[in-house]
Design a protein around this motif. Structure first.
Motif, PDB file in Angstrom:
ATOM      1  N   LEU A 172     -15.953 -13.456  14.064  1.00  0.00           N
ATOM      2  CA  LEU A 172     -15.841 -12.009  13.932  1.00  0.00           C
ATOM      3  C   LEU A 172     -15.497 -11.683  12.492  1.00  0.00           C
ATOM      4  O   LEU A 172     -15.068 -12.559  11.725  1.00  0.00           O
ATOM      5  N   PHE A 173     -15.668 -10.423  12.122  1.00  0.00           N
ATOM      6  CA  PHE A 173     -15.480  -9.998  10.736  1.00  0.00           C
ATOM      7  C   PHE A 173     -14.449  -8.878  10.672  1.00  0.00           C
ATOM      8  O   PHE A 173     -14.572  -7.873  11.389  1.00  0.00           O
ATOM      9  N   VAL A 174     -13.463  -9.068   9.827  1.00  0.00           N
ATOM     10  CA  VAL A 174     -12.487  -8.025   9.545  1.00  0.00           C
ATOM     11  C   VAL A 174     -12.636  -7.650   8.077  1.00  0.00           C
ATOM     12  O   VAL A 174     -12.546  -8.521   7.203  1.00  0.00           O
ATOM     13  N   ILE A 175     -12.903  -6.385   7.803  1.00  0.00           N
ATOM     14  CA  ILE A 175     -13.007  -5.911   6.420  1.00  0.00           C
ATOM     15  C   ILE A 175     -11.757  -5.111   6.107  1.00  0.00           C
ATOM     16  O   ILE A 175     -11.509  -4.063   6.719  1.00  0.00           O
ATOM     17  N   LEU A 176     -10.959  -5.626   5.205  1.00  0.00           N
ATOM     18  CA  LEU A 176      -9.750  -4.937   4.769  1.00  0.00           C
ATOM     19  C   LEU A 176     -10.122  -3.954   3.666  1.00  0.00           C
ATOM     20  O   LEU A 176     -10.441  -4.351   2.547  1.00  0.00           O
ATOM     21  N   ASN A 177     -10.099  -2.676   3.994  1.00  0.00           N
ATOM     22  CA  ASN A 177     -10.410  -1.618   3.033  1.00  0.00           C
ATOM     23  C   ASN A 177      -9.129  -1.281   2.283  1.00  0.00           C
ATOM     24  O   ASN A 177      -8.317  -0.472   2.733  1.00  0.00           O
ATOM     25  N   ASP A 178      -8.953  -1.874   1.154  1.00  0.00           N
ATOM     26  CA  ASP A 178      -7.693  -1.797   0.402  1.00  0.00           C
ATOM     27  C   ASP A 178      -7.827  -0.758  -0.707  1.00  0.00           C
ATOM     28  O   ASP A 178      -8.385  -1.010  -1.763  1.00  0.00           O
ATOM     29  N   ASN A 179      -7.296   0.435  -0.447  1.00  0.00           N
ATOM     30  CA  ASN A 179      -7.305   1.449  -1.507  1.00  0.00           C
ATOM     31  C   ASN A 179      -5.902   1.747  -2.019  1.00  0.00           C
ATOM     32  O   ASN A 179      -5.697   2.706  -2.758  1.00  0.00           O
ATOM     33  N   GLU A 180      -4.948   0.901  -1.586  1.00  0.00           N
ATOM     34  CA  GLU A 180      -3.547   1.049  -1.993  1.00  0.00           C
ATOM     35  C   GLU A 180      -3.014   2.440  -1.701  1.00  0.00           C
ATOM     36  O   GLU A 180      -2.108   2.925  -2.348  1.00  0.00           O
ATOM     37  N   MET A 181      -3.629   3.116  -0.730  1.00  0.00           N
ATOM     38  CA  MET A 181      -3.177   4.461  -0.394  1.00  0.00           C
ATOM     39  C   MET A 181      -3.590   4.756   1.036  1.00  0.00           C
ATOM     40  O   MET A 181      -4.768   4.861   1.333  1.00  0.00           O
ATOM     41  N   SER A 182      -2.609   4.809   1.951  1.00  0.00           N
ATOM     42  CA  SER A 182      -2.931   5.294   3.293  1.00  0.00           C
ATOM     43  C   SER A 182      -2.682   6.790   3.276  1.00  0.00           C
ATOM     44  O   SER A 182      -3.149   7.481   2.381  1.00  0.00           O
ATOM     45  N   ILE A 183      -1.936   7.368   4.215  1.00  0.00           N
ATOM     46  CA  ILE A 183      -1.664   8.802   4.160  1.00  0.00           C
ATOM     47  C   ILE A 183      -0.620   9.077   3.090  1.00  0.00           C
ATOM     48  O   ILE A 183      -0.723   9.996   2.313  1.00  0.00           O
ATOM     49  N   ALA A 184       0.398   8.269   3.062  1.00  0.00           N
ATOM     50  CA  ALA A 184       1.386   8.303   1.993  1.00  0.00           C
ATOM     51  C   ALA A 184       1.305   6.953   1.301  1.00  0.00           C
ATOM     52  O   ALA A 184       0.723   6.010   1.833  1.00  0.00           O
ATOM     53  N   PRO A 185       1.863   6.818   0.095  1.00  0.00           N
ATOM     54  CA  PRO A 185       1.809   5.512  -0.566  1.00  0.00           C
ATOM     55  C   PRO A 185       2.340   4.427   0.356  1.00  0.00           C
ATOM     56  O   PRO A 185       3.426   4.574   0.914  1.00  0.00           O
ATOM     57  N   PRO A 186       1.576   3.344   0.594  1.00  0.00           N
ATOM     58  CA  PRO A 186       2.013   2.318   1.523  1.00  0.00           C
ATOM     59  C   PRO A 186       3.338   1.710   1.074  1.00  0.00           C
ATOM     60  O   PRO A 186       3.628   1.632  -0.107  1.00  0.00           O
ATOM     61  N   VAL A 187       4.109   1.296   2.038  1.00  0.00           N
ATOM     62  CA  VAL A 187       5.417   0.749   1.736  1.00  0.00           C
ATOM     63  C   VAL A 187       5.488  -0.678   2.228  1.00  0.00           C
ATOM     64  O   VAL A 187       4.690  -1.124   3.035  1.00  0.00           O
ATOM     65  N   GLY A 188       6.485  -1.405   1.735  1.00  0.00           N
ATOM     66  CA  GLY A 188       6.782  -2.715   2.264  1.00  0.00           C
ATOM     67  C   GLY A 188       6.079  -3.848   1.546  1.00  0.00           C
ATOM     68  O   GLY A 188       5.319  -3.674   0.611  1.00  0.00           O
ATOM     69  N   ALA A 189       6.367  -5.025   2.071  1.00  0.00           N
ATOM     70  CA  ALA A 189       5.908  -6.245   1.421  1.00  0.00           C
ATOM     71  C   ALA A 189       4.390  -6.376   1.439  1.00  0.00           C
ATOM     72  O   ALA A 189       3.810  -6.941   0.520  1.00  0.00           O
ATOM     73  N   MET A 190       3.730  -5.855   2.496  1.00  0.00           N
ATOM     74  CA  MET A 190       2.273  -6.008   2.569  1.00  0.00           C
ATOM     75  C   MET A 190       1.596  -5.291   1.416  1.00  0.00           C
ATOM     76  O   MET A 190       0.646  -5.808   0.820  1.00  0.00           O
ATOM     77  N   SER A 191       2.052  -4.108   1.065  1.00  0.00           N
ATOM     78  CA  SER A 191       1.454  -3.385  -0.048  1.00  0.00           C
ATOM     79  C   SER A 191       1.598  -4.174  -1.340  1.00  0.00           C
ATOM     80  O   SER A 191       0.663  -4.301  -2.128  1.00  0.00           O
ATOM     81  N   ALA A 192       2.793  -4.722  -1.563  1.00  0.00           N
ATOM     82  CA  ALA A 192       3.012  -5.516  -2.770  1.00  0.00           C
ATOM     83  C   ALA A 192       2.137  -6.758  -2.775  1.00  0.00           C
ATOM     84  O   ALA A 192       1.586  -7.152  -3.808  1.00  0.00           O
ATOM     85  N   TYR A 193       1.986  -7.371  -1.610  1.00  0.00           N
ATOM     86  CA  TYR A 193       1.157  -8.564  -1.514  1.00  0.00           C
ATOM     87  C   TYR A 193      -0.288  -8.258  -1.873  1.00  0.00           C
ATOM     88  O   TYR A 193      -0.918  -8.955  -2.668  1.00  0.00           O
ATOM     89  N   LEU A 194      -0.834  -7.191  -1.298  1.00  0.00           N
ATOM     90  CA  LEU A 194      -2.218  -6.852  -1.575  1.00  0.00           C
ATOM     91  C   LEU A 194      -2.407  -6.436  -3.026  1.00  0.00           C
ATOM     92  O   LEU A 194      -3.428  -6.736  -3.637  1.00  0.00           O
TER      93      LEU A 194
END
Length: 639
Positions: A172-194
């Motif tokens: 299966l295929f998962v495409i991570l659409n990483d725009n560093e912006m969800s509704i508000a600026p993303p928070v937490g370790a995952m944002s920093a990791y990406l």
């Protein structure tokens, strides 16, 4: 309004035509598609920035995969406008989010190209795995492709699904659409990791985890892929190692606006993958439309606007929104009480806690799209004497029900639940309706459940919740502007379990719960024109219920009607149960419960939705006449 010139888009018969196009043609088509989305949303309002960010990606997916046999699953779905234009719905795209129009999210009933409905976050990988298992068990379906944003992938459900998919090992295929912006600026370790995944060396733009995939790439890219793969597998860096640990082959990060790169990577992945693959795709929210790119929220949710300037239509003024009233009241409560803290799940401005954050930034916590975590986080703070307000939409609080039961109610912890978007919400439709919270909270032992009839009552309920220490307490309020009543200078805590009588009559009694009170008063006025005297009362509390008030209404009127902006099994059911237990029904009292019907109501304006639900003033008056055994034709029901 002049609409864009779109010769390629005008000739497009469907996604299958994309599969014969060269990359250069697809680039030109992307420009036209972007212009079409901007033009359409300028007329309807909606989720602009997220849709603009995936124009090239959406085209590339449809050009590479065999949709709808291959199942394309968008997470949340607010980025699906380009997809709808491409899949036979262009002629209706200007009906987005309108009554009888297209949904603002993916919806199975609309198209075979929408295999799975979505509007809540972080469901796509679970769904994609379900389609994959169906394929492997012989059902007529192809590959599954989940498109999930960097904000949505921070939620626990996404990791549960990835862990399961990695263990299953199915393709299966998962495409991570990483725009560093969800509704508000993303928070937490995952944002920093990406964020750490953006390399400066162009050769590292693509990192292949499957060695066999390198041979499928153009010659100049092979060395870059080899070197990138070493980083991913830990031989020189940690890029992608997290996803590989979960059992995925990791590919990326790639430029989500580079059509050539997208086509190369997607085709390579489709040709070579044998198990789960995660493709890390970097995009720009609002891409290609300067007003959206420059906006603080990148044009996430916009009203109608001028496409030439990006200037949005201004509201006509009037009373402040309930959300703003709550945010201001909470901020004042925090100023009086240093123990007050606020928690939101990626919706600081949507819930109004951004107002408190401006003044008390160290006491407001945005935990990201993680409602389950938010509730348990609040529970522990309450256990240590803080006064947490969990500000969460009704429809999103559903996602944390186990935590509400187990971590809050069972332990009797005084978490304060500020439930925004109660009732029907308009353009977001059934997926965001706050219809069920009264029912699912009132069943829980020790819970106090309130609903604000107007914005002044909301201010008092914030103070009531602040002072309440006897257990969990919730108060609900709708989307949109208040009624225009004067706000109290000094908020007062309400007596728990005590309602109020608004006006007195003798023939029929209305017991309203929440923000439908103004409509109930209008119904009483219609009845008065026919010589029928009505008492109007505001229950304020669904739990504990003011049985003294209920009993008084039952004894002194020929009929009693409850009115609420929620589903059956909520406030009215509690009143009926109380009446039955007290014996008040034994003498033949006529009782009617007016609530939302037992069906989901599609998007329209809130007024149109409540008319569809049979909850207009005229509907309420007609129900009262029927309960009294009188002719309802003087205020006829809707046709």
């Amino acid at each position: 309004m002049t609409r864009p010139t779109t010769p390629l888009l005008d000739q497009l018969s469907g996604p299958e035509a994309l599969r014969d196009m060269e990359a250069g043609t697809l680039r030109r088509l992307a420009d036209e598609l972007r212009a079409e989305v901007i033009s359409a949303v300028s007329e309807t309002g909606g989720h602009l920035g997220s849709s603009l960010g995936v124009v090239e990606l959406t085209l590339a997916i449809h050009a590479v995969f065999n949709t709808p046999v291959d199942k394309l699953v968008f997470d949340v779905g607010h980025q699906c406008y380009p997809h709808k234009v491409l899949t036979g719905r262009r002629d209706r795209i200007r009906s987005l989010r309108q009554k009888d129009g297209l949904s603002g999210f993916t919806k199975r009933a609309e198209s075979a190209y929408d295999p799975f409905g979505a509007a809540h976050s972080s469901t796509s990988i679970s769904a994609a795995l379900g389609f994959t298992v169906a394929r492997d068990m012989g059902k007529p379906t192809g590959d599954a492709i989940a498109v999930i944003g960097d904000g949505a992938i921070s939620a626990g459900m996404a990791y549960e699904a990835m862990n399961n998919a990695g263990a299953e090992g199915r393709r299966l295929f998962v495409i991570l659409n990483d725009n560093e912006m969800s509704i508000a600026p993303p928070v937490g370790a995952m944002s920093a990791y990406l964020s750490s995944q953006y390399p400066s060396n162009p050769l590292h733009r693509m990192k292949s985890l499957a060695e066999g995939m390198e041979s499928a790439l153009p010659g100049p890219m092979r060395e870059g892929a080899r070197r990138a793969r070493e980083l991913v597998t830990g031989q020189g860096g940690q890029s992608g190692a997290l996803f590989e640990a979960l059992g995925f082959d990791y590919l990326g990060p790639i430029d989500g606006h580079d059509m050539g790169q997208l086509l190369t990577v997607l085709r390579s992945a489709r040709a070579r993958a044998t198990g789960p693959v995660l493709i890390h795709c970097c995009t720009v929210k609002g891409k290609g439309y300067a007003p959206a790119e420059k906006a603080a929220d990148c044009g996430h949710g916009v009203s109608k606007f001028d496409p030439d300037t990006g200037v949005q239509a201004k509201s006509s003024g009037g009373p402040p929104a309930y959300t703003k009233v709550f945010g201001s009241a909470l901020t004042e409560a925090a100023a009086r009480d240093p123990d007050v803290v606020a928690v939101t799940a990626a919706m600081p401005s949507g819930t109004g806690v951004n107002i408190m954050a401006e003044r008390f930034p160290g006491r407001v916590f945005d935990v990201g799209i993680a409602e389950q975590h938010a509730v348990t986080f609040c529970a522990a703070m309450a256990a240590e004497g803080l006064k947490p307000f969990a500000a969460i939409y009704s429809t999103f609080l559903q996602r944390a029900y186990d935590q509400v039961v187990h971590d809050v109610a069972l332990q009797g912890l005084p978490v304060r639940f500020a439930i925004d978007r109660a009732g029907l919400v308009g353009a977001d439709g059934a997926t965001h309706a706050g219809a069920f919270d009264v029912g699912y909270l009132s069943t829980l032992p020790g819970f106090t459940v309130m609903a604000a009839a107007d914005e002044a009552e909301l201010v008092h309920m914030v103070e009531t919740a602040r002072q309440h220490e006897a257990g969990p307490i919730a108060f609900r309020y709708p989307r949109g502007a208040g009624t225009g009543v004067a706000l109290p200078e000094t908020p007062q805590a309400l007596e728990i379990g005590r309602g109020r009588v608004i006006s007195e009559g003798s023939d029929v009694a209305f017991l309203s719960f929440g923000a439908h009170l103004a409509e109930v008063q209008a119904a009483a006025a219609l009845l008065a024109e026919e010589g029928i005297s009505a008492t109007v009362a505001d229950a304020r509390f669904a739990k504990p219920l003011d049985m003294a008030l209920v009993g008084q209404l039952a004894r002194h009127h020929g009929a009693l009607l409850t009115v609420e902006q929620g589903a059956e099994g909520g406030f009215g059911a509690r009143v009926l149960q109380g009446l039955a237990a007290s014996g008040a029904l034994d003498r033949g009292l006529a009782v009617r419960n007016l609530h939302l019907p037992d069906r989901f109501i599609d998007q329209a304006s809130p007024a149109e939705m409540y008319a569809d639900a049979g909850l207009t003033a005229r509907d309420i008056a007609a129900a009262a006449l029927s309960a009294l055994g009188r002719d309802a034709n003087v205020v006829p029901l809707r046709a």
